[in-house]
Design a protein around this motif. Structure first.
Motif, PDB file in Angstrom:
ATOM      1  N   SER A  49       0.193   3.585  -0.813  1.00 38.70           N
ATOM      2  CA  SER A  49       0.493   3.473  -2.249  1.00 38.70           C
ATOM      3  C   SER A  49      -0.762   3.455  -3.114  1.00 38.70           C
ATOM      4  CB  SER A  49       1.311   2.202  -2.509  1.00 38.70           C
ATOM      5  OG  SER A  49       0.628   1.060  -2.026  1.00 38.70           O
ATOM      6  N   ALA A  50      -1.936   3.520  -2.500  1.00 33.31           N
ATOM      7  CA  ALA A  50      -3.182   3.530  -3.268  1.00 33.31           C
ATOM      8  C   ALA A  50      -3.259   4.760  -4.168  1.00 33.31           C
ATOM      9  CB  ALA A  50      -4.389   3.470  -2.340  1.00 33.31           C
ATOM     10  N   SER A  51      -2.738   5.886  -3.691  1.00 38.29           N
ATOM     11  CA  SER A  51      -2.695   7.091  -4.525  1.00 38.29           C
ATOM     12  C   SER A  51      -1.659   8.047  -3.945  1.00 38.29           C
ATOM     13  CB  SER A  51      -4.067   7.773  -4.578  1.00 38.29           C
ATOM     14  OG  SER A  51      -4.332   8.450  -3.366  1.00 38.29           O
TER      15      SER A  51
ATOM     16  N   LEU B 187      -3.242  10.286  -1.276  1.00 43.36           N
ATOM     17  CA  LEU B 187      -3.392   9.631   0.031  1.00 43.36           C
ATOM     18  C   LEU B 187      -2.051   9.556   0.741  1.00 43.36           C
ATOM     19  CD1 LEU B 187      -5.142   8.155   2.109  1.00 43.36           C
ATOM     20  CD2 LEU B 187      -4.736   6.036   0.826  1.00 43.36           C
ATOM     21  N   ALA B 188      -1.020   9.183   0.035  1.00 41.06           N
ATOM     22  CA  ALA B 188       0.322   9.095   0.641  1.00 41.06           C
ATOM     23  C   ALA B 188       0.747  10.472   1.170  1.00 41.06           C
ATOM     24  CB  ALA B 188       1.327   8.566  -0.382  1.00 41.06           C
ATOM     25  N   HIS B 189       0.488  11.511   0.389  1.00 40.18           N
ATOM     26  CA  HIS B 189       0.831  12.882   0.803  1.00 40.18           C
ATOM     27  C   HIS B 189       0.024  13.291   2.043  1.00 40.18           C
ATOM     28  CE1 HIS B 189       2.202  16.987   0.489  1.00 40.18           C
ATOM     29  NE2 HIS B 189       0.946  17.411   0.476  1.00 40.18           N
ATOM     30  N   ALA B 190      -1.275  13.006   2.021  1.00 41.95           N
ATOM     31  CA  ALA B 190      -2.125  13.383   3.153  1.00 41.95           C
ATOM     32  C   ALA B 190      -1.714  12.650   4.432  1.00 41.95           C
ATOM     33  CB  ALA B 190      -3.591  13.079   2.823  1.00 41.95           C
ATOM     34  N   ARG B 191      -1.345  11.395   4.308  1.00 46.66           N
ATOM     35  CA  ARG B 191      -0.947  10.614   5.490  1.00 46.66           C
ATOM     36  C   ARG B 191       0.416  11.035   6.009  1.00 46.66           C
ATOM     37  NH1 ARG B 191      -3.012   4.429   4.257  1.00 46.66           N
ATOM     38  NH2 ARG B 191      -5.199   4.822   4.710  1.00 46.66           N
TER      39      ARG B 191
END
Length: 156
Positions: free
Chosen positions: A146-148, A151-155
């Motif tokens: 949830s930081a960005s 990041l959520a998409h990449a993970r």
């Protein structure tokens, strides 16, 4: 106040004792900057604040002082948009949470201890910063999805 008077009163020993009772490094630093009031009204106010604080400790139990750290370095770095590590952000979050708890506690005591309660009102709260950090960093220092969105998409 003259240096001779301060020496005769052993003011340095008083300050050292005060510093030894401080709950955090910032408190020790502020205690070291303490100087006797030369204005009678100011001296009376300080004396009343001290009396209230002593009564508060004696009759109300523990004042929530834990968790307050010196985060000036992190704030300075953030002000120039430097990258802060998760543990640095957690230190900021913990300090903000702790100062908020302290301020709320002191304000609740205002009826019995008006000067101490007024000091609690002077503590600024930063719930948006607290929330932003808790939404981005876990309690054990991991960067959350949830930081960005990126990041959520990449993970995922």
């Amino acid at each position: 106040m003259e240096e001779h008077t301060l020496r005769v009163l052993e003011f340095e020993k008083v300050i050292a004792k005060l510093q030894s009772q401080a709950a955090c490094a910032l408190g020790r630093e502020v205690a070291g900057l303490t100087y006797p009031a030369t204005d009678l009204d100011a001296a009376r106010r300080r004396q009343q604040e001290t009396s209230e604080a002593r009564s508060l400790l004696q009759f109300e139990g523990n004042i929530p002082l834990g968790g307050i750290e010196d985060v000036r370095r992190q704030v300075e770095r953030a002000s120039i948009e430097a990258l802060l590590q998760p543990e640095e952000l957690l230190a900021v979050q913990n300090t903000l949470r702790s100062t908020r708890r302290l301020g709320e506690f002191l304000v609740k005591q205002r009826e019995k201890y008006p000067l101490i309660g007024d000091l609690g009102r002077e503590i600024e709260f930063f719930p948006s910063i607290e929330g932003a950090i808790s939404g981005a960093i876990s309690a054990n220092g991991e960067v959350l999805d949830s930081a960005s969105q990126a990041l959520a998409h990449a993970r995922s």
